[in-house]
Design an enzyme around this catalytic site. Sequence first.
Site, mmCIF file in Angstrom:
data_model
loop_
_atom_site.group_PDB
_atom_site.id
_atom_site.type_symbol
_atom_site.label_atom_id
_atom_site.label_comp_id
_atom_site.label_asym_id
_atom_site.label_seq_id
_atom_site.Cartn_x
_atom_site.Cartn_y
_atom_site.Cartn_z
ATOM 1 N N ARG A 84 -26.455 4.694 -13.699
ATOM 2 C CA ARG A 84 -25.096 5.109 -14.053
ATOM 3 C C ARG A 84 -24.133 3.940 -13.932
ATOM 4 O O ARG A 84 -24.415 2.929 -13.288
ATOM 5 C CB ARG A 84 -24.635 6.243 -13.135
ATOM 6 C CG ARG A 84 -24.566 5.827 -11.676
ATOM 7 C CD ARG A 84 -23.684 6.725 -10.831
ATOM 8 N NE ARG A 84 -23.775 6.347 -9.427
ATOM 9 C CZ ARG A 84 -23.129 5.336 -8.861
ATOM 10 N NH1 ARG A 84 -22.341 4.561 -9.599
ATOM 11 N NH2 ARG A 84 -23.272 5.073 -7.565
ATOM 12 N N GLY B 29 -20.622 2.109 -12.537
ATOM 13 C CA GLY B 29 -19.948 2.111 -11.251
ATOM 14 C C GLY B 29 -20.685 1.324 -10.186
ATOM 15 O O GLY B 29 -21.669 0.639 -10.451
ATOM 16 N N TYR C 142 -21.317 1.221 -5.536
ATOM 17 C CA TYR C 142 -21.960 2.068 -4.525
ATOM 18 C C TYR C 142 -21.090 3.284 -4.217
ATOM 19 O O TYR C 142 -19.855 3.189 -4.126
ATOM 20 C CB TYR C 142 -22.200 1.291 -3.236
ATOM 21 C CG TYR C 142 -23.409 0.400 -3.297
ATOM 22 C CD1 TYR C 142 -24.697 0.935 -3.314
ATOM 23 C CD2 TYR C 142 -23.267 -0.985 -3.355
ATOM 24 C CE1 TYR C 142 -25.809 0.114 -3.389
ATOM 25 C CE2 TYR C 142 -24.380 -1.810 -3.429
ATOM 26 C CZ TYR C 142 -25.649 -1.257 -3.445
ATOM 27 O OH TYR C 142 -26.749 -2.067 -3.525
ATOM 28 N N THR C 143 -21.757 4.424 -4.046
ATOM 29 C CA THR C 143 -21.065 5.614 -3.594
ATOM 30 C C THR C 143 -21.987 6.407 -2.679
ATOM 31 O O THR C 143 -23.166 6.115 -2.550
ATOM 32 C CB THR C 143 -20.593 6.484 -4.775
ATOM 33 O OG1 THR C 143 -19.662 7.462 -4.300
ATOM 34 C CG2 THR C 143 -21.751 7.184 -5.461
ATOM 35 N N ALA D 11 -15.259 10.749 -7.230
ATOM 36 C CA ALA D 11 -15.777 9.561 -7.906
ATOM 37 C C ALA D 11 -16.439 9.969 -9.215
ATOM 38 O O ALA D 11 -16.940 11.094 -9.349
ATOM 39 C CB ALA D 11 -16.785 8.836 -7.020
ATOM 40 N N GLY E 72 -19.203 8.508 -12.211
ATOM 41 C CA GLY E 72 -20.182 7.523 -12.650
ATOM 42 C C GLY E 72 -21.092 8.164 -13.683
ATOM 43 O O GLY E 72 -21.794 9.119 -13.367
ATOM 44 N N GLY F 165 -22.470 11.980 -13.521
ATOM 45 C CA GLY F 165 -21.232 12.751 -13.615
ATOM 46 C C GLY F 165 -20.240 12.448 -12.517
ATOM 47 O O GLY F 165 -19.801 11.305 -12.384
ATOM 48 N N ALA G 77 -18.643 13.202 -8.324
ATOM 49 C CA ALA G 77 -18.879 13.580 -6.931
ATOM 50 C C ALA G 77 -17.527 13.949 -6.333
ATOM 51 O O ALA G 77 -16.626 13.098 -6.236
ATOM 52 C CB ALA G 77 -19.522 12.442 -6.158
ATOM 53 N N CYS H 13 -17.157 2.367 -4.064
ATOM 54 C CA CYS H 13 -16.765 1.919 -5.401
ATOM 55 C C CYS H 13 -16.249 0.488 -5.409
ATOM 56 O O CYS H 13 -15.511 0.083 -6.316
ATOM 57 C CB CYS H 13 -15.736 2.875 -6.016
ATOM 58 S SG CYS H 13 -16.337 4.562 -6.169
#
Length: 226
Positions: free
Chosen positions: A73, A75, A77-78, A148, A150, A161, A163, A179
């Site tokens: 995806r 973006g 890090y999340t 978030a 992504g 999608g 979060a 992010c």
Amino acid sequence: MSENHTEWAVSTGHVPYPEAVAFMEARAAAIAAGDAPELVWMLEHPPIYTGGTSAKIEDLKDPDKFPVFETGRGGEYTYHGPGQRIAYVMLDLTKRGRDARKFVQGLEDWIIGTLAQFDVEADRRCGRVGVWVNRPDKGDGYEDKIAAIGVRLRRWVSFHGIAFNVAPDLSHFDGITPCGIADPRYGVTSLADLGIEKSFAETDEAFLTSFETVFGPVRKVEAPAL
């Protein structure tokens, strides 16, 4: 079944990340081939970190805190984990207009409309993907991200999608620079952190209402059998 209705599924329990990604990739391929309808899949993951295509290794501050998955995806890090509602969005942008920027803006509008139902004023920020709320209680110019985004497109079908933080343990974000945003004025928040106690069921219904406003009608279906 009307082909104009997007399917809407809700999984209970913690869905393992690799299995979720495998399902999304297969479903996106089927949508692109005309063999399956669009789908929004609401779920919850066990505690993990995921790195998007722009992730920088220095932003993974504690790689041993939770399992880490590199993913395709967009973006950086999340965190995903309990108390966070994941919405995986598999939509056919060939039918909806091949405009990736407009699609991401639609996702932001979807989240903003959901939050408005809980009397939370939120908005997008130029240069910072996601949805943010002002936090004057923390100081002048402070803002926190509550959701978030992504996504990935393959043959103009979206997957991955959003979060959305309902009531996660916010300390779990400490193992990463969320992010890639290190500025101390820009943190992370949740409905619970804002003093709003909502169940997943209540949150999902608000998401459904807002989705239909932004993207069109849905039809509830059983959750994917993994």
